[in-house]
Write a protein that holds these residues in place. Sequence first.
Motif, short mmCIF file in Angstrom:
data_model
loop_
_atom_site.label_atom_id
_atom_site.label_comp_id
_atom_site.label_asym_id
_atom_site.label_seq_id
_atom_site.Cartn_x
_atom_site.Cartn_y
_atom_site.Cartn_z
N ARG A 201 4.34 0.19 -14.84
CA ARG A 201 5.05 -0.43 -13.72
C ARG A 201 4.18 -0.46 -12.47
O ARG A 201 4.16 -1.43 -11.73
N ASP A 202 3.42 0.63 -12.26
CA ASP A 202 2.52 0.66 -11.11
C ASP A 202 1.41 -0.38 -11.24
O ASP A 202 1.02 -1.02 -10.26
N GLU B 290 2.85 -3.71 -10.49
CA GLU B 290 3.07 -3.87 -9.05
C GLU B 290 1.79 -4.28 -8.35
O GLU B 290 1.79 -5.16 -7.47
N ARG C 157 1.03 -7.90 -9.37
CA ARG C 157 1.99 -8.81 -8.75
C ARG C 157 1.70 -8.98 -7.26
O ARG C 157 1.78 -10.08 -6.73
N TRP C 158 1.36 -7.87 -6.59
CA TRP C 158 1.06 -7.97 -5.16
C TRP C 158 -0.19 -8.82 -4.95
O TRP C 158 -0.23 -9.66 -4.04
N LEU D 141 -1.28 0.59 -1.61
CA LEU D 141 -1.70 -0.26 -2.72
C LEU D 141 -3.21 -0.47 -2.78
O LEU D 141 -3.70 -1.22 -3.62
N THR E 249 5.07 2.02 -1.30
CA THR E 249 4.78 3.33 -1.86
C THR E 249 4.63 4.40 -0.80
O THR E 249 4.28 5.52 -1.06
#
Length: 422
Positions: A210-211, A214, A217-218, A345, A416
């Motif tokens: 999932r990380d 993320e 996706r970012w 991130l 985060t």
Amino acid sequence: MRGLVEAVLPARMGTPFRWLVGLSWVGNLGDGIALAAGPLLVAGQTQDPFLVALGALLQRLPWLVFGLQAGVLADRVDRRRLLVGVDLARAGFLVVLASALLTGDVGIAVVLAALFVLGVAEVFADTTSGTLLPMAVRRADLGIGNARLMTGTLVMNEMVGPAVGAVLFVAGTAWPFVTEAVLLALSALLVSRMRLPVRERPAERSHVRRDVVEGLRWTWGNPAVRTLTLTIVSFNVTYGAAWSVLVLYADQRLALGAVGFGLLSTAMAVGGLLGTASYDWLERHAGLATLMRIGLVLETLTHLALAVTTTAWVAMVVMVVFGAHAFVWSTTSRTVRMRAVPLGLQGRVGSVYFMGLFGGILLGQLVGGLVARSWGITAPFWFGFAGSAVILALIWRQLTHIAHAGDEPAGATSATGAVAAS
């Protein structure tokens, strides 16, 4: 002396920045030693071209295999402690390798495995260290900060380190690795002296996948960073294609021997040193978008110039100019990315960027070899020129948006966690 230190490491940027530059320069010296010692160690075990090439591949392959996981870890844990741990682990592994070399009980399989393990550790170390600068300095100082770090990469990793590594290897097979272990231990000590802001992290940890998603996706969802990443991938394909046959080009096209080929790399390093030394002035007198546009035009014209020239001194001048561009571009692109990406991130987005960087080079090397085999030694340079020109035309207008990405203070917080002063 104090004035020189102030010019290179301004007091306004703080003590943590000075520790960061110190550990970066020390670490890059160790990595530069390994750049020479690794291939020499492989060549000392075997003359099989495939195994020699495999050794080089195994040092870069970890970026494609573990790059995303390294980014996740850097965003999850205390980055300073992570870097200390990785550097000490690398130092310990190198001591074991050096001890094995002293006993003579080392074969090619062990050497190749050792290079891969060290490559994996370097991925985690480089990914983590690449997130520290935005934590250590103000946004306005990221350009100067990156220029100082890039100077260390150029001088220590590419100019001094390989020469020292080769000399140490001649003195004794184990000496380069003992020296690198000492430098890594010193790097860990310097990291431990840094005092950085405390990052608030979620109490519940999500799944690694999932990380990773993320971060991907970012990167894709942010137009500026997406374009910047696609730019580095595509331009590294054209760069990798041309540079894959540079040693043959130097011999067959320019009639240079091994020493002449080395001088091409030296010319590029000299240009890089000039570029990083002048970065402060360039940043004050030209916008980031202008620097990026001029740099990519120079890279495109570099391929054209090398494709048409048969004169060694012309190629040397071209390499000096290209070297200046390469390090100015690297400094600018790192600065743009650090300004745009939220602190929480930085690890994941940075790892996506570096995977694209190394992936583009590897793909380009494959393409360059096939193109040269089919159409001759200058064909990869024509491919680099045409490909770069097309890419540059497509992204020309977008470079303005890339250069100003993150100008808003939105990057101060992230999904985060926020930054709190320690």
